[in-house]
Design a protein around this motif. Sequence first.
Motif, PDB file in Angstrom:
ATOM      1  N   PRO B 371       0.817  -1.209   0.000  1.00 51.26           N
ATOM      2  CA  PRO B 371       0.000   0.000   0.000  1.00 51.26           C
ATOM      3  C   PRO B 371       0.852   1.261   0.000  1.00 51.26           C
ATOM      4  CG  PRO B 371      -0.200  -1.195   2.077  1.00 51.26           C
ATOM      5  CD  PRO B 371       0.505  -2.084   1.120  1.00 51.26           C
ATOM      6  N   ALA B 372       0.427   2.234  -0.798  1.00 45.58           N
ATOM      7  CA  ALA B 372       1.159   3.492  -0.905  1.00 45.58           C
ATOM      8  C   ALA B 372       0.704   4.456   0.177  1.00 45.58           C
ATOM      9  CB  ALA B 372       0.940   4.097  -2.274  1.00 45.58           C
ATOM     10  N   PHE B 373       1.406   5.563   0.271  1.00 47.70           N
ATOM     11  CA  PHE B 373       1.079   6.601   1.234  1.00 47.70           C
ATOM     12  C   PHE B 373      -0.247   7.245   0.851  1.00 47.70           C
ATOM     13  CE2 PHE B 373       1.730  11.244   2.275  1.00 47.70           C
ATOM     14  CZ  PHE B 373       1.367  11.121   3.602  1.00 47.70           C
ATOM     15  N   ASP B 374      -1.237   7.122   1.716  1.00 43.09           N
ATOM     16  CA  ASP B 374      -2.550   7.699   1.459  1.00 43.09           C
ATOM     17  C   ASP B 374      -3.199   8.007   2.799  1.00 43.09           C
ATOM     18  OD1 ASP B 374      -5.088   8.371   0.793  1.00 43.09           O
ATOM     19  OD2 ASP B 374      -5.378   6.730  -0.638  1.00 43.09           O
ATOM     20  N   PRO B 375      -2.932   9.185   3.328  1.00 46.74           N
ATOM     21  CA  PRO B 375      -3.416   9.474   4.680  1.00 46.74           C
ATOM     22  C   PRO B 375      -4.925   9.433   4.784  1.00 46.74           C
ATOM     23  CG  PRO B 375      -2.483  11.433   3.660  1.00 46.74           C
ATOM     24  CD  PRO B 375      -2.175  10.295   2.765  1.00 46.74           C
ATOM     25  N   GLY B 376      -5.595   9.827   3.712  1.00 49.78           N
ATOM     26  CA  GLY B 376      -7.057   9.820   3.770  1.00 49.78           C
ATOM     27  C   GLY B 376      -7.574   8.405   3.931  1.00 49.78           C
ATOM     28  N   ALA B 377      -7.109   7.526   3.068  1.00 53.73           N
ATOM     29  CA  ALA B 377      -7.543   6.137   3.150  1.00 53.73           C
ATOM     30  C   ALA B 377      -7.127   5.533   4.486  1.00 53.73           C
ATOM     31  CB  ALA B 377      -6.928   5.347   2.007  1.00 53.73           C
ATOM     32  N   ALA B 378      -5.947   5.939   4.982  1.00 47.31           N
ATOM     33  CA  ALA B 378      -5.475   5.421   6.255  1.00 47.31           C
ATOM     34  C   ALA B 378      -6.438   5.805   7.365  1.00 47.31           C
ATOM     35  CB  ALA B 378      -4.073   5.960   6.552  1.00 47.31           C
ATOM     36  N   ARG B 379      -6.859   7.052   7.344  1.00 45.92           N
ATOM     37  CA  ARG B 379      -7.773   7.495   8.402  1.00 45.92           C
ATOM     38  C   ARG B 379      -9.101   6.784   8.310  1.00 45.92           C
ATOM     39  NH1 ARG B 379      -5.715  12.352   8.121  1.00 45.92           N
ATOM     40  NH2 ARG B 379      -7.244  13.051   6.610  1.00 45.92           N
ATOM     41  N   LYS B 380      -9.533   6.550   7.073  1.00 47.37           N
ATOM     42  CA  LYS B 380     -10.799   5.836   6.896  1.00 47.37           C
ATOM     43  C   LYS B 380     -10.708   4.441   7.488  1.00 47.37           C
ATOM     44  CE  LYS B 380     -13.292   7.805   3.051  1.00 47.37           C
ATOM     45  NZ  LYS B 380     -12.902   8.188   1.697  1.00 47.37           N
ATOM     46  N   LEU B 381      -9.585   3.779   7.192  1.00 51.15           N
ATOM     47  CA  LEU B 381      -9.395   2.426   7.717  1.00 51.15           C
ATOM     48  C   LEU B 381      -9.397   2.434   9.229  1.00 51.15           C
ATOM     49  CD1 LEU B 381      -6.665   1.014   5.359  1.00 51.15           C
ATOM     50  CD2 LEU B 381      -8.817  -0.120   5.920  1.00 51.15           C
ATOM     51  N   LEU B 382      -8.745   3.424   9.793  1.00 53.15           N
ATOM     52  CA  LEU B 382      -8.659   3.491  11.250  1.00 53.15           C
ATOM     53  C   LEU B 382     -10.049   3.738  11.832  1.00 53.15           C
ATOM     54  CD1 LEU B 382      -6.277   3.270  13.240  1.00 53.15           C
ATOM     55  CD2 LEU B 382      -6.409   5.738  13.497  1.00 53.15           C
ATOM     56  N   ALA B 383     -10.830   4.550  11.128  1.00 55.39           N
ATOM     57  CA  ALA B 383     -12.193   4.822  11.587  1.00 55.39           C
ATOM     58  C   ALA B 383     -13.019   3.541  11.519  1.00 55.39           C
ATOM     59  CB  ALA B 383     -12.811   5.908  10.731  1.00 55.39           C
ATOM     60  N   GLU B 384     -12.844   2.785  10.423  1.00 55.42           N
ATOM     61  CA  GLU B 384     -13.575   1.513  10.293  1.00 55.42           C
ATOM     62  C   GLU B 384     -13.222   0.572  11.422  1.00 55.42           C
ATOM     63  OE1 GLU B 384     -12.846  -0.267   6.461  1.00 55.42           O
ATOM     64  OE2 GLU B 384     -13.457   1.612   5.480  1.00 55.42           O
ATOM     65  N   ALA B 385     -11.957   0.640  11.846  1.00 52.61           N
ATOM     66  CA  ALA B 385     -11.518  -0.251  12.916  1.00 52.61           C
ATOM     67  C   ALA B 385     -12.023   0.222  14.274  1.00 52.61           C
ATOM     68  CB  ALA B 385      -9.999  -0.341  12.915  1.00 52.61           C
ATOM     69  N   GLY B 386     -12.718   1.361  14.278  1.00 50.38           N
ATOM     70  CA  GLY B 386     -13.323   1.821  15.522  1.00 50.38           C
ATOM     71  C   GLY B 386     -12.588   2.968  16.197  1.00 50.38           C
ATOM     72  N   PHE B 387     -11.639   3.560  15.452  1.00 54.21           N
ATOM     73  CA  PHE B 387     -10.911   4.673  16.058  1.00 54.21           C
ATOM     74  C   PHE B 387     -10.963   5.895  15.151  1.00 54.21           C
ATOM     75  CE2 PHE B 387      -8.684   0.641  16.987  1.00 54.21           C
ATOM     76  CZ  PHE B 387      -8.958   0.543  18.336  1.00 54.21           C
ATOM     77  N   PRO B 388     -12.138   6.488  14.969  1.00 51.14           N
ATOM     78  CA  PRO B 388     -12.198   7.644  14.067  1.00 51.14           C
ATOM     79  C   PRO B 388     -11.313   8.767  14.600  1.00 51.14           C
ATOM     80  CG  PRO B 388     -14.219   7.424  15.338  1.00 51.14           C
ATOM     81  CD  PRO B 388     -13.400   6.208  15.642  1.00 51.14           C
TER      82      PRO B 388
END
Lengths: 305, 553, 476
Positions: B371-388
Amino acid sequence: MARYLFRRILFLPLVLLVLLTASFFLMRAAPGDPFANERGRDPEIQKNLKAKYHLDKPLWVQYGIFLKNLLQGDLGLSTKYKDRTVNEIVAGHLPPSVLLGVIALLLALVVGVATGTVAAVRQNTVFDYSTMAVAMVGISAPTFVVGPLLVLVFAYYLHWFPITGWGSWHELILPAVTLALPFTARISRLMRTGMLEIIRQEFIKTARAKGLTETRIVLRHAIRGALLPVISYLGPATAEIMTGSLVVEKIFQVPGIGYEFVNSALNRDYSLVLGLVAVFGTLLVFMNLLVDIVYGLLDPRIRYE
Amino acid sequence: MIVRRSIFICVVCCLLAGVGGADMSWVPEGWKIESPSGWDVPLPEQSLLAKDQKLVFNNGAEPETFDPHQMTGVPEHTLAMAIYEGLTTPHPKTLEALPGMADAWAVSPDRLKYLFHIRKDARWSNGDPVVAQDFYRSWKRVLEPEFAAQYAYQLYYIQGAEAFNRRTSKDFSTVGLRVLSPHLFEVTLRAPTPFFLELTYFETLMPVHLDSIEKARKEGVAWTTPERLVCNGPFVLAEHLPRQHVTFKKNTRYWNAKRVFLEEIVALPIDDQNAAMNKYLNEELDWVRSVPAPRIEEATDHPDYYVQTYLGTYYYSFNVTRKPFDDLRVRRAFSMAIDRSSVCRFLKGGQMPARGFVPPGIPVYSGYQGPAFDPGAARKLLAEAGFPGGEGFPEVELLYNTSESHKVVAEVIVDMWKKHLGVRVKMRNNEWKVYLKQVEGKDYQVARRGWIGDYADPNTFLDMWVSGGGNNNTNWASSAYDNLIRRAGMTGDPKVRMDLFLQAETLLVESLPVVPIYHYVNQGFLSPLVGGWEENIRDLHPFQFLYMQILDD
Amino acid sequence: MSTSDPVKFVAGRSLWQDAFRRLLRNRMAVVGAIVTLLLACIAIFAEWVVPVDPTYQELHHRFGVPGQVHDTTPERLFLVEGERTSFPPLRYRGKGTRHFRFLVQQRIATGVHVHLSARSKKVRKIQLTRIDSLPESVERIEVRGDREVFRHGKGEEEVTVLDKEIVLGEKLDDVFLPLLSRASRGRQKLVLNQVVRAETNQTLTFDLESDQTVRGLRIDNQTVATYDLVGRLVQEVRRDGKPFQHRHLLGQDMHGRDLFSRLVFGARISFLIGVVATLVSLFIGVFYGAVAGWVGGRVDSFMMRVVDILYGIPYMFLVIILMTSFGRDVRVMFIALGAVQWLTMARIVRGQVLSLKEKEYIEAARASGGGGFWILTRHLIPNTLGVIAVYTTLTIPSVILQESFLSFLGLSPEWQGQPLESWGALTWNGIQALGTGQNWWLLVFPAMTLAITLFSMNFLGDGLRDAFDPQMKGRT
């Protein structure tokens, strides 16, 4: 005197025992083991290695083995340097350290005593003030700052010395000066106060009344008494020179035992650490003893029980 | 200014030394000779060779031992290459196995058996001939459990070797080594191992002179002193003053001594990178193998500075059984929040951003980009994992071993995680030994790690991640992955093999037990007076190819 | 002087005044005292002294030379629809109006919500005003109460703007109440909502006004659903919209951190280690010495023999073993360094107690039925305080020096795995970055600070000793 010395010598092994026991158990209580490295470790290989160095036995047995070997003068095997025993490592690295330490101490004594004496005799002159100011800088400037700066100026820019290295006299000068600096400063200050106190005393006045020259008075009569505080400082100075050598040997890459010490402690090279502690301890204890004897010889007022 | 490479005149040295080239009667029916006929390395022009053939370089540490079988570090390995020679010797540029002690070798059709022909003119430095028996006994020494060689696993590719080393088999004859004649040495592997020849120039597989070792042992002295050490490499150990220097002199009994130009090598053990660099700038050294991080700008401005890619990966490893990193989405978010090119820009040493685990430079392997550097997608993933926005994220700690360079990287990355994920990660540094204990005991959440390949093949980067592997400190276990690695180890088809490795790497990088950060580089200073020095991804620079030259202006 | 001399009592009481007068006469000691106090104040009030957060990295300004003035570096920031993210804490502390600039890049955005977190409950007023002019493509048509109407290429749009002063305690919009309740660690969080329009590569400048130190600036776009990427860079700017200029008095280190600020915080750590380790040694030494001197006889000679034995030990080596074994936790360092120093203290206190316990008032206290411990703590130890004070002043610099020595050996203290950057550690960093003299300031300033401190404290200690014990004048 003889009895006192005898008692002091009896104390020697006790001091060393306390020191080594403390070091032994401190080292063993430390997390991590000597054979850990970043590559995968086979438990089977680890077991074999541990057996080779007696590290598989209970701690008190290891302690016993350590003491027994120590009594026979065997400091054991280094887990890092596999080609040499600790005895060989110490024997190889001790001479540079001792040479450096002795030269630094002599340098400090000669320069310190000379400047201190002159400063006292010429009290409140420019020489006195400047010497004491330099001395204060010497005490306050850490060795590890002075060392790199000396290297930069004298080795890198002036090319008078190589940057690091060991083996010839001109490679000895920078480390020795660096190491000697704080001690020169302190000895100079001690000497000045000692001298000031002495030259105000009655017997000096008598000597002066006899018509002796100032130089003669100082060299013949005053210096002996004024040296006493300097002599008693030599004991702690030795300890400080040892710790100072850790720094100086690191800066100048001197192949001494001080250099090895910190690394071997970090590497959990148990035998090497203990061997080095034993050497440092013995050196220090003997130096203290020597200082006591010299002190007794110089000061007739001291009577040992 | 740099004339290092331009002064070559390409004379190909075809020294068909020894017998291998001529008499082929030893090659069994159907086996293929795969050895190059000689050293395909350009020779320097005689007129440009300096009179004083002395190389002074900084090796970076006091060597722990001169016994190649007990060596574990790079400084020791460098020195081993001067005084010992394995069955093969590396090409200075391509790293291909060139004839060393063996002047030729043949491979069986199933690629499981190698037959090495030991050259007839191979001599130990005391005059004894080097024979197949020397290799047999040396490798036996490595595998003896009592000898406890830390790198014994380098021989595990040989049939029965692992069992013998782990004491499951007491009988050494079960190990696939056979001495057919004084000059024929047969090795049976447990699986086709394409990189086996590369291993034969590794220090663990170098031969030692066991008679002199035995003699020294009986006398109760070390055999590795300059007076006693018997070796077979291009140089002999002339002087060793611990912490001062190690001096090597040309070995006149070396089989190819006339091809060796250096007369003397001095290796210094300076571990203070600053002092080493200053010594170089002061022209006291010809070669320095490191650059202190704070002085990187100064170094890159210097004409003698070199940087070469290195076969290694710097990565962060997750403990995948500990919360919150048991969640793939969290690991992915952490990976995608790292701006690797920023990290590399900051390091300034030419490090390459790593999105795959296997570094580039390995022939015929493409590698997989994670996976490449993508802070937006990273934050989305973290939010999905329950840590928005990092809200409610538990306290986590990043472990690294005490070192300024690791601290620098950790600070930059922790800052990225804070900025892009809103997660505060604490940094913890521990001393090397303590750090190793924690990593081995899997007593961490995120840890800095690094891996340097043992040979130029994806296997050295991928087989470590099998379930329960000795270096897999992540608790990550995947039977699919194990299966891929096992199949890759078994197959004889190079294309299938690489394909399996690619699948394995894809699985690894997508499952993210590890987050690759960058691929290592080697940096240093090399005097233009040193010739024959070639860049390569393993930072191996065999001394027999180096020479001192005069500069034509 | 006879011990039965009643004048002694009077003299004893004026001892401190006497000593103080003697101390004032010693010019160097006075200078030392002033410098020491000044440094101590700086260490205590470090947060108020520093211009910049000492951990704040400006990677674009690696090795900035002393006195260099440059613009503050914009922080990169990525915002995504439906999410919240925060800027790093506001680096430039203090009251008054601060201005911030958002450089909007990449995609079209329609709004920015700015949330401010205040440092304490004392904040009375925070105001956020947009001060920049609108880009040509967007035109503000009308302001209707708290709503603004914009016109742009796609038509007109009405946007809510809370462009007003918010006073603490005022009830805010319901939307932001959940945020308020999340205020952590008892800190009051003020939330201000500002919605603005912005287009690609447009700069938005805000005024931030506060009567108290503001802790952080928070960008929140949670409640706005109509845009995707908002800002990329945020930067504090001056009133005229130009970047803030910042001077690094003593230069910057390899991470672009401000050396002056690091030295100020380093003072705190160095002093803390010096003082705490000295207190540890005081605690052990005073009681050990006092007990030995008080009990006397065989116990005394045994206890002093133990001290003699321990004196013969190269202590620093044990400290190094301790630090390498048990990690470099600052607590280990306190104890290890304290344990080195207590021996001298014990000897001195014992000597004092031995001479004091023959004094009449002690006899009197004993006669009046005081217990041993009571006399020890009430009479003996207080009367040795002068000497203790002298040696404390002399011990602190030596501990600071030892700490820096350990830092040089790579054993700098840390707290919970985080390195504590003492002066010693800064000096060590300076040595590493020195090179051939290019980054001299990184070594020279920390080393000078360290030396001046040791200098002053040694002078002060010497002066104190001369003042308390004129007999000892000049002896080290």
